[in-house]
Design a protein around this motif. Sequence first.
Motif, short mmCIF file in Angstrom:
data_model
loop_
_atom_site.label_atom_id
_atom_site.label_comp_id
_atom_site.label_asym_id
_atom_site.label_seq_id
_atom_site.Cartn_x
_atom_site.Cartn_y
_atom_site.Cartn_z
N ARG A 1 -36.70 31.32 13.39
CA ARG A 1 -36.54 30.02 12.73
C ARG A 1 -37.87 29.29 12.54
O ARG A 1 -38.02 28.53 11.58
CB ARG A 1 -35.59 29.13 13.53
N LYS A 2 -38.83 29.50 13.42
CA LYS A 2 -40.11 28.80 13.31
C LYS A 2 -41.13 29.56 12.46
O LYS A 2 -42.22 29.05 12.21
CB LYS A 2 -40.69 28.54 14.70
N ASP A 3 -40.77 30.75 12.02
CA ASP A 3 -41.69 31.56 11.24
C ASP A 3 -41.79 31.05 9.81
O ASP A 3 -40.81 30.57 9.22
CB ASP A 3 -41.21 33.02 11.24
N ALA A 4 -42.97 31.18 9.22
CA ALA A 4 -43.20 30.69 7.85
C ALA A 4 -42.32 31.39 6.83
O ALA A 4 -42.01 30.85 5.77
CB ALA A 4 -44.67 30.86 7.48
N LEU A 5 -41.88 32.61 7.12
CA LEU A 5 -41.09 33.39 6.18
C LEU A 5 -39.69 32.82 5.97
O LEU A 5 -39.04 33.11 4.97
CB LEU A 5 -40.98 34.84 6.64
N LEU A 6 -39.22 32.01 6.95
CA LEU A 6 -37.87 31.46 6.87
C LEU A 6 -37.85 29.95 6.65
O LEU A 6 -36.75 29.35 6.64
CB LEU A 6 -37.10 31.77 8.16
N ARG B 1 -38.28 29.17 1.24
CA ARG B 1 -37.05 29.61 0.56
C ARG B 1 -36.79 28.81 -0.71
O ARG B 1 -36.30 29.35 -1.70
CB ARG B 1 -35.87 29.49 1.53
N GLU B 2 -37.11 27.54 -0.69
CA GLU B 2 -36.93 26.71 -1.87
C GLU B 2 -37.84 27.17 -3.01
O GLU B 2 -37.43 27.21 -4.17
CB GLU B 2 -37.19 25.24 -1.54
N CYS B 3 -39.07 27.53 -2.68
CA CYS B 3 -39.97 28.05 -3.70
C CYS B 3 -39.42 29.34 -4.32
O CYS B 3 -39.47 29.53 -5.54
CB CYS B 3 -41.35 28.32 -3.10
N TYR B 4 -38.89 30.21 -3.47
CA TYR B 4 -38.31 31.45 -3.98
C TYR B 4 -37.11 31.17 -4.88
O TYR B 4 -36.96 31.78 -5.95
CB TYR B 4 -37.91 32.36 -2.81
N ARG B 5 -36.26 30.23 -4.49
CA ARG B 5 -35.11 29.85 -5.32
C ARG B 5 -35.56 29.29 -6.66
O ARG B 5 -34.97 29.59 -7.71
CB ARG B 5 -34.22 28.85 -4.58
N ARG B 6 -36.59 28.46 -6.64
CA ARG B 6 -37.09 27.89 -7.89
C ARG B 6 -37.64 28.97 -8.81
O ARG B 6 -37.49 28.89 -10.04
CB ARG B 6 -38.17 26.84 -7.59
N LEU B 7 -38.25 29.97 -8.22
CA LEU B 7 -38.74 31.09 -9.03
C LEU B 7 -37.57 31.83 -9.67
O LEU B 7 -37.57 32.09 -10.88
CB LEU B 7 -39.56 32.03 -8.15
#
Length: 295
Positions: free
Chosen positions: A165-170, A175-181
């Motif tokens: 949960r504390k990792d930058a990947l999650l 995740r919002e940037c990936y969704r926007r892409l």
Amino acid sequence: MLKIATFNINGVRSRLPALLEWLDREAPDIACLQELKAPDAAFPIDEIRAAGYGAIWHGQASWNGVAILARGMEPIESRRGLPGDPDDTHSRYLEAAAHGVLVGCLYLPNGNPQPGPKFDYKLAWFERLIGYAARLHDSGHPVVLAGDFNVVPTDEDIYNPKSWRKDALLQPESRECYRRLLDQGWLDALRARYPDERIYTFWDYFRQHWQKNSGLRIDHLLLNPQMAPHLKDAGVDRWVRDLPHASDHAPTWITVDLKVQKPSAAKKAVAGKPAAKKAAAKTPAPRAQRAKSAG
């Protein structure tokens, strides 16, 4: 049928035998590599040519580095480095036309530890990618964005989200940037092929995560509307992760049934042509030579 793959090699010199074995066995038509961890002069172009591939690469000593390999031809470079930050010296983006497709090979920043400057850089780089990807998406030509995005899109893409949960990947911002892409209209090919299955592309070296199949899905191939309808299959070459001294990633691939265009047609899809020429002049593409068949 065209096979396009992405593979975070995690050191192209130290894992060259595994790379060559994979190229020989799976014979992708286009292969995007990340984390070369080698300067330009150390890239193993002779061995790759002997395997039947032309290549362009953008190296960096000890860190980062991306490359695009094309079976039986020399990729036509169209861009190296994302626009938007002339002071960014990281080797993380490379783009080329090959086999009638425009391919963007990327290694998105990891962002750990977060919060902090590395996470800020991750998000800033992501914003630049989103801005540039919109131009590629709307180009009218078949485009694939392939690479290590360092984003776990959802909790269904990781074995146990609680411990990460504390990792930058999650992080929600990642995740919002990936969704926007994706919202631009890109198709996440692996998830489209396996909508209800847990499928992983990365297993770290700790706590027997590979042996226990405790993985993450962070390597993605995104297809624009001109490419997406032609998707036939997708998968992960898990056997590569089981080789001795393996990368912590496995190659991830798609197959598309696409009427082949001339490389020049795909090249026209790229905006910012003068910048691409300038970059190419700094690192000349290797001279074309006849490549023997890889299978």
